[in-house]
Design an enzyme around this catalytic site. Structure first.
Site, PDB file in Angstrom:
ATOM      1  CG  ASP A 326      -1.845   1.145   1.302  1.00 14.40           C
ATOM      2  OD1 ASP A 326      -2.367   1.509   0.240  1.00 14.40           O
ATOM      3  OD2 ASP A 326      -2.058   1.678   2.395  1.00 14.40           O
ATOM      4  CG  ASP A 659      -2.142   1.985   6.546  1.00 14.04           C
ATOM      5  OD1 ASP A 659      -2.812   1.698   5.532  1.00 14.04           O
ATOM      6  OD2 ASP A 659      -1.722   3.127   6.793  1.00 14.04           O
ATOM      7  CG  ASP A 663      -4.400  -2.134   2.833  1.00 14.29           C
ATOM      8  OD1 ASP A 663      -4.555  -2.024   1.602  1.00 14.29           O
ATOM      9  OD2 ASP A 663      -3.978  -1.217   3.552  1.00 14.29           O
TER      10      ASP A 663
END
Length: 932
Positions: A326, A659, A663
């Site tokens: 990410d 985070d 995700d």
């Protein structure tokens, strides 16, 4: 269900038979609660503790050990049976504890739903439990609220929601109420407010269109529940190795039984002998060794700020071939930072990253000279003399600080922003120039404000400059809107200059150049007002403004992440960015990080594939696209999951970092999920196999290095321990084939296996990582635990054990006519001391021990000394020698055993140096250590 974002607010209200002013009736709410259920995620039924514990025994190697336990019990060898079963039990308990503490992602998601919500029911405003909300409820939102369900917004007033945890968008999203095209991606649905997102600013009213499992976060919860539990490379290798070992052991025992029966020996006698052979060939210490090695790897990683939640994840890191990361908060700091300024016709670079007000301002050149991104690196910060006369720059920074509602705070040495991150970036930039917000607010107190409105795209503040003096208006907003309202500009000295077409084009061109780097642009302007002016009107700022300058900002990459990406790619690990942010921003950040991937033919920039393009890509074509491209932007949670699965279908071992709530499914699906400990959500942490306590992407590189070291040491242990078992088996087979008594009894076999595994083999756990461990390519995901050269070496050492142990045994019996207890003592010690010397060979499988350092692992020397001491006691101390049916050895026999062990060590070292490279090519050739 309809596409709510594509409908008008009136159409949504009609669909749910609700009224925005009156809300639902109590009877209607009760009826819908029965129909749609509570507003909470469904809980997946978990395995009970008993079943979880029993499944720890569901492994081929454990089956062998359980069978050995049963047979030794049948033979009345109770001590042997207890020890073998003790190893099995310890291994099962450790595995049970790890699994019992495993993923609780759905429970974490459930906790993200707020407890209370403000609704309109029967025309009255009420605070109700969020779990009681139903589709059609009218919900009121205000700053600080957490959105309780998915809402179609019908009224907004400067409403902005923080959706980074769901969509990856790094800044709060401005909301509006107009319908959007049906194909609009999740991150761009500005007329929706999603469950679990936070209201950062403003107020709004929305109609509940989805609750519980039907919300976007609820769908993520379902995806987390349905994501496959991926077998790690280690568990796959151990399972394959165990199956092969099972076949080999049973085959040896069967051959042994048939040979004995064909030679005329009693079937019952041969059955017992075959059982003894099977017990000898079983590496009883392997399950415990694997668990202990992984546990020590866990502690090493914890010291480097990587907390492992599942033991096999330690080794999986070492096998990783792709890291899917990410962007927001993982590769970047999730802190908007001003990096460029334009004021008085001059361009400046601002150093420093994040909210900490440390950095300097560097002069780049006059506007129109489109500098390269790295030109600032050679520029010097502005000196006191340089600041002299740069009135426009100071006024630009002052405007950004005063036309602002954010507050920069310091808590426990960590800086944070209370308010909009974009406004916070302006404050930090001004602080870097030495401006103090408290002093400025005292000098120019605010009298009135026009809050930012998405329709108008600006904010304005009115300030008092002193008695009988003109009031001052500062305005900030989008470049297009501010520039259209300006009639002149300041030069560097604060002199008013005309804002003609050429000047406007130059400003727009500079903004376009910065936008192409992924920077977000904000303009500021000023205007004087009469001394009696007390209230601001929009008419006051819609014309005759004086242009001051531009702020260009970005959520910058972490400096340590840039180095970590470089090291990962150097180690043969591909790094891919999967983010919900815009394609241009994602591509610019990826360039700064140095990602390797496909580039656009026209511009040469890294190609960024959007979520819309992913949605149009078939499952058949996606693996090739995922392999080729390094940047994926504006992705939805299910697309992240698709990308992970696509890469796994190509045989990759995928590590996924993140985070946010968005995700969680991909974290669980990946071979190893890595969550951020500080900024990560509970859902992400619970779905992950590893948590970074410092939110530092660079920690991943350190953890991968540790993972490779753990696997290296595990292979060393296996290469070391197998010759013991196979050598013992060959000794027993030789005795059975020639019809002699057994040189080694089952209890002696068990002593050898367990004591050497504990005192010798486990010392390999503490082997330091070999040089160049991060300059190797990742191991092939389907490579066996042992390669061909190591299998050949294992067989060779097994033969050497057979020659030494059986040769000494027969020599003492036939030539020296020694008692059988003495002959067996010689055989037992020959096996142990060959293993002791061979341990030093196994400290490095391709190099000499001198290459990695004679004393680099003092535990090996401690283990060798302890093993020698135990063998002397076992052989010469009567209670122990009697228990294990051994006799004392003469000094010359001890000398022969030690000499033979040293000879074996020398033979294997020569094989490493000469035979290995000749037979197996340059891959087997030692590589000099890298010296930085």
């Amino acid at each position: 269900m309809p596409l709510w974002h594509a409908l008008t607010a009136a159409e949504v209200a009609t669909y749910w038979r609700t009224d925005v002013e009156q809300g639902l009736s109590a009877a209607e709410v009760e009826q819908r609660q029965r129909r749609y259920g509570p507003n909470e995620w469904s809980r997946r039924r978990q395995r009970g503790p008993l079943l979880t514990f029993l499944l720890q025994f569901h492994q081929p190697l454990i089956y062998i050990l359980l069978a050995a336990t049963a047979v030794t019990l049948w033979l009345d060898e109770y001590l042997d049976a207890a020890v073998i079963f003790g190893v099995v039990l310890v291994n099962a308990i450790v595995g049970f504890i790890q699994e019992y503490r495993a993923t609780r992602a759905i429970e974490a998601l459930a906790q993200s739903i707020p407890e209370l919500a403000t609704v309109v029911r029967e025309g009255r405003k009420e605070r109700v439990a969020a779990r009681t909300l139903v589709p059609g409820d009218v919900v009121l939102l205000q700053s600080g609220d957490r959105v309780p369900a998915d809402l179609r917004l019908v009224r907004v007033r400067e409403l902005r929601t923080a959706e980074a945890a769901l969509t990856g968008e790094s800044t709060p999203v401005e909301k509006q109420t107009e319908p959007l095209p049906p194909e609009t991606l999740l991150a761009d649905r500005s007329n929706m407010a999603f469950a679990s997102s936070l209201v950062a600013y403003g107020q709004g009213v929305g109609i509940v269109v989805a609750t519980g499992d039907g919300t976007e976060v609820g769908r993520i919860a379902a995806a987390v529940a349905e994501a496959e539990e991926i077998a790690t490379p280690l568990t796959r290798r151990i399972a394959h190795f165990s199956r092969v070992l099972l076949v080999v052991i049973l085959s040896l025992a069967a051959v042994n039984f048939l040979v004995g029966v064909l030679r005329g020996l009693a079937a019952g006698e041969m059955f017992l002998a075959s059982v003894a052979l099977a017990v000898a060939a079983i590496p009883e210490g392997l399950p415990a060794a694997v668990t202990i090695m992984l546990a020590i790897g866990v502690s090493r990683m914890a010291a480097r700020r990587a907390v492992i939640r599942k033991l096999p994840a330690v080794e999986t890191l070492g096998s990783t071939t792709v890291i899917c990361s990410d962007k927001t908060g993982t590769l970047t700091q999730n802190q908007m930072t001003v990096t460029r300024l334009l004021a008085g016709g001059e361009c400046f670079a601002v150093s420093g990253a994040g909210y900490e007000p440390k950095g300097e301002i560097h002069y780049l050149g006059e506007i129109g000279l489109l500098e390269e991104h790295n030109q600032a690196l050679g520029a010097q910060p502005l000196s006191i003399e340089d600041w002299h006369g740069r009135v426009a720059l100071l006024e630009c920074l002052r405007a950004g600080m005063l036309c602002n509602d954010a507050v920069l705070v310091e808590e426990a040495g960590r800086y944070d922003i209370h308010g909009d991150p974009t406004e916070g970036a302006l404050i930090v930039a001004a602080r870097k120039a030495g401006l103090d917000p408290h002093v400025l607010q005292e000098e120019l107190p605010r009298l009135d404000v026009l809050p930012f409105e998405s329709e108008r795209q600006y904010m304005a503040t009115l300030h008092d400059t002193g008695p009988d003096r003109h009031r001052l208006i500062y305005v900030k907003g989008s470049l297009e809107r501010i520039l259209a309202q300006c009639q002149d500009r300041w030069d560097r000295y604060g002199h008013v200059q005309p804002l003609g077409p050429e000047a406007r084009e130059a400003i727009l061109a500079q903004a376009a150049a910065w936008s192409a780097e992924g920077l977000r642009i904000l303009a500021v302007a000023r205007k004087l007002a009469p001394p009696e002016k007390a209230l601001l009107q929009h008419e006051d700022v819609q014309q005759e403004l004086t242009f001051l300058g531009l702020f260009a900002m970005i959520d910058p990459p972490r400096p340590e992440a840039i180095e970590a990406v470089r090291l990962a790619q150097q180690a043969g690990i591909a790094v891919k960015m999967i983010t919900g942010d815009h394609t241009l921003t994602a591509s610019a950040i990826a360039e700064q990080l140095g990602l390797h991937g496909a580039r656009e033919a026209a511009t040469g920039r890294l190609r960024a594939v959007s979520g819309l393009e992913l949605a149009q890509t078939s499952d058949a074509d996606l693996p090739a696209l995922a392999e080729e491209v390094a940047v994926f932007a504006r992705t939805a949670p299910d697309q992240k999951l698709r990308l992970v699965r696509a890469l796994q279908s190509r045989g990759h071992i995928v590590a996924m970092t993140g985070d946010g709530v968005n995700d969680a499914p991909a974290l669980k699906q990946a071979d190893i999920g890595i969550a951020m400990g500080l900024s990560g959500t509970d859902a992400a942490r619970e779905a992950a196999d590893m948590v970074l306590t410092d939110d530092n992407f660079a920690t991943i590189e350190a953890a991968i290095e540790e993972g490779r070291g753990v696997f290296d040491n595990l292979v060393k242990f296996v290469v070391w321990t197998l010759p013991t078992n196979f050598g013992e088996g060959l000794v027993l087979m030789a005795a059975i084939l020639v019809g002699s008594s057994l040189p080694v009894l089952p209890i002696q076999v068990l002593w050898i296996n367990m004591s050497t595994a504990l005192l010798l083999g486990l010392m390999l756990v503490f082997e330091p990582k070999e040089p160049n461990i991060m300059r190797r390519p990742p191991r092939h995901p389907h490579a066996p635990l042992l390669n061909y050269p190591l299998i050949i070496r294992t067989a060779f050492v097994s033969l050497l054990i057979l020659l030494g142990a059986y040769g000494l045994y027969e020599w003492l019996l036939l030539v020296r006519e020694a008692p059988i207890e003495v002959a067996r003592a010689a055989a037992v010690n020959a096996i142990v001391f060959v293993e002791l010397f061979y341990l030093f060979n196994c400290r490095c499988l391709t190099h000499s021990m001198f290459y990695i350092g004679w004393w680099s692992n003092p535990w090996v020397w401690f283990g060798a000394a302890a093993m020698t001491f135990c063998q002397v006691l076992l052989t010469h101390l009567p209670p122990l020698s009697t228990l294990f049916h051994l006799g004392p050895l003469p000094a010359d026999v001890w000398a022969a055993i030690l000499a033979y062990g040293l000879v074996v060590y020398g033979i294997i070292e020569m094989e490493k140096a000469f035979v290995g490279p000749l037979l197996f090519g340059p891959v087997w050739t030692p590589v000099p250590p890298h010296r930085p």
